[in-house]
Design an enzyme around this catalytic site. Structure first.
Site, PDB file in Angstrom:
ATOM      1  N   ARG A  58     -32.800  68.198  20.087  1.00 35.20           N
ATOM      2  CA  ARG A  58     -32.003  67.110  20.611  1.00 35.20           C
ATOM      3  C   ARG A  58     -32.189  65.780  19.838  1.00 35.20           C
ATOM      4  O   ARG A  58     -31.192  64.738  19.972  1.00 35.20           O
ATOM      5  CB  ARG A  58     -31.806  67.395  21.891  1.00 35.20           C
ATOM      6  CG  ARG A  58     -31.294  68.570  22.590  1.00 35.20           C
ATOM      7  CD  ARG A  58     -31.276  68.766  24.077  1.00 35.20           C
ATOM      8  NE  ARG A  58     -30.821  69.745  24.288  1.00 35.20           N
ATOM      9  CZ  ARG A  58     -30.684  70.324  25.643  1.00 35.20           C
ATOM     10  NH1 ARG A  58     -31.222  69.527  26.597  1.00 35.20           N
ATOM     11  NH2 ARG A  58     -30.079  71.394  26.247  1.00 35.20           N
ATOM     12  N   HIS A 100     -33.711  79.627  28.614  1.00 35.02           N
ATOM     13  CA  HIS A 100     -33.538  80.967  27.891  1.00 35.02           C
ATOM     14  C   HIS A 100     -32.240  81.467  28.245  1.00 35.02           C
ATOM     15  O   HIS A 100     -31.735  81.927  26.958  1.00 35.02           O
ATOM     16  CB  HIS A 100     -34.626  81.812  28.315  1.00 35.02           C
ATOM     17  CG  HIS A 100     -36.273  81.252  27.973  1.00 35.02           C
ATOM     18  ND1 HIS A 100     -37.273  82.027  28.165  1.00 35.02           N
ATOM     19  CD2 HIS A 100     -36.581  80.022  27.204  1.00 35.02           C
ATOM     20  CE1 HIS A 100     -38.147  81.129  27.650  1.00 35.02           C
ATOM     21  NE2 HIS A 100     -37.858  80.304  27.053  1.00 35.02           N
ATOM     22  N   LYS A 118     -41.551  84.567  26.183  1.00 38.96           N
ATOM     23  CA  LYS A 118     -41.642  85.188  27.675  1.00 38.96           C
ATOM     24  C   LYS A 118     -41.846  83.869  28.534  1.00 38.96           C
ATOM     25  O   LYS A 118     -42.080  82.647  28.016  1.00 38.96           O
ATOM     26  CB  LYS A 118     -42.809  85.898  27.571  1.00 38.96           C
ATOM     27  CG  LYS A 118     -44.096  85.406  27.187  1.00 38.96           C
ATOM     28  CD  LYS A 118     -44.707  84.479  28.293  1.00 38.96           C
ATOM     29  CE  LYS A 118     -45.662  83.486  27.736  1.00 38.96           C
ATOM     30  NZ  LYS A 118     -46.111  82.329  28.393  1.00 38.96           N
TER      31      LYS A 118
END
Length: 383
Positions: A58, A100, A118
């Site tokens: 970003r 996620h 993860k």
């Protein structure tokens, strides 16, 4: 000292950069995350079937700096721009936990395969939706539990399953960091982004217990969280899991272990010990075994031995489909090999199945529920 010598000797003869295949998989990175070099960029250098072609952040300035530092050709100022690039085959998603779900779904919609850091999502139901959508769209999604792709973890499971330790009675695993490693402003303390020690380091011992026992927790016997200034976030958690067959498993995670007696620094703990009625085995540093590790086995008849497993020990039995690896290969390099094999239609030497990822998040949520903190916030994103 022995560990340092061992590490240097393996790295001196590390695998050189590979000549890339014409149809190499083109991977883009969502976010200029600090984990990306170790988890993907460096492993990709020695893989002939992978090229890291793009990064998106970003902050365009940050993305430009990251790309220049790592020799990445394309830079995007938004994640969606990267996903819209038809030349990119797959993406690596190391964004904060709370992002996620959204960006993996968007990547799947764009037809990209996803190597997903993860924990897969904040909640099990989100994880289930991600993998269901991936199946629907025919793309590969892999939750990046990199330690599971290294032969050291499989060797310990082989020992446990062999009966050498007798009937398994207990397991004890940890991933704890001394105070000062994780800064107070780190996103891992941000509740809205899925922060918490259990969501970070704690995922490893929970996953390893499940991996070694081929089972899921029957119940969470106890769970105690040490709260951060934001009491919804755990700095550390200790939990006991009741596993099938009257097996007890204790897991500990901490992002800032305080010094002993206020002055004695604490050490890292990344070990797993399995005890049976005939002996016990310990894998020291199961999380980053490529740096240095050892497996010690002690039986009640007085025998003991130490093993180190940087490459598959044979080409037979469960090892027959493993790649021809170098001793310098990291857990991430083994993982990348499997990811590429899966996408290319080849059988990987190991794979984290969708159901495994869902059950992992179910266990994490159950521990959080028992500790009183509750699950991390659900995503508000709707595809």
């Amino acid at each position: 000292m022995a560990g340092l010598i061992d590490f240097i000797s393996r790295k001196l003869f590390s695998t050189p950069e590979a000549i890339k295949e014409p149809d190499a998989l083109r991977i883009g990175i969502l976010g200029a995350a600090s984990i990306a070099p170790a988890a993907l960029i460096n492993p990709a250098r020695s893989h002939p079937g992978v090229v890291i072609t793009a990064v998106a952040a970003r902050d365009r300035t940050r993305a430009d700096k990251f790309a220049k530092q790592h020799g990445i050709q394309k830079v995007y100022a938004s994640y969606q721009e990267l996903l819209d690039d038809p030349s990119i085959d797959a993406v690596y998603n190391p964004l904060p936990n709370g992002l996620h779900y959204e960006w993996t779904l968007k990547a799947i919609k764009a037809g990209k395969h996803v190597l997903l850091e993860k924990p897969s999502c904040n909640r099990a139901e989100e994880t289930r939706r991600v993998f269901d959508y991936a199946k629907e769209k025919g793309v590969v999604v892999l939750e990046a539990f990199h330690y599971r792709f290294h032969p050291s973890a499989h060797r310990l499971r082989q020992i446990v399953s062999s009966g050498e330790l007798g009937t398994i009675q207990s397991l004890k695993g940890a991933l704890t960091l001394p105070r000062g490693i994780v800064g107070a402003d780190d996103i891992r303390y941000n509740y809205s982004l899925g922060g918490g020690s259990l969501m970070d380091g704690g995922t490893y011992p929970v996953s390893f217990v499940r991996f070694l026992t081929f089972a899921e927790p029957v119940s969470i016997t106890s769970a105690h969280a040490r709260p951060a200034p934001d009491a919804r976030v755990d700095v550390g958690t200790i939990a006991t899991l009741a596993m099938p067959g009257d097996v007890s498993a204790t897991i500990e995670c901490d992002m800032a272990l305080p010094p002993r007696f206020w002055i004695v620094p604490r050490m890292f703990d990344m070990g797993m010990t399995v005890k049976g009625d005939k002996g016990e085995a310990t894998l020291f540093n199961f999380v980053l075994p490529m740096l240095y590790h050892y497996i010690t086995v002690k039986t009640k008849d007085g025998k003991s031995r130490t093993e180190k497993v940087y490459v598959p020990p044979s080409t037979e039995g469960e090892w027959e489909c493993w790649p021809k690896a170098e001793a310098s290969w990291s857990t991430y390099r083994y993982q990348l090999e499997a990811f590429v094999d899966k996408i290319q239609g080849r059988k990987p030497h190991y794979w984290v199945e969708a159901d495994d990822s869902v059950k992992q998040m179910e266990a994490i949520e159950q521990i959080y529920a028992k500790s009183g903190l509750g699950s991390r916030p659900a995503s508000t994103f709707v595809l």
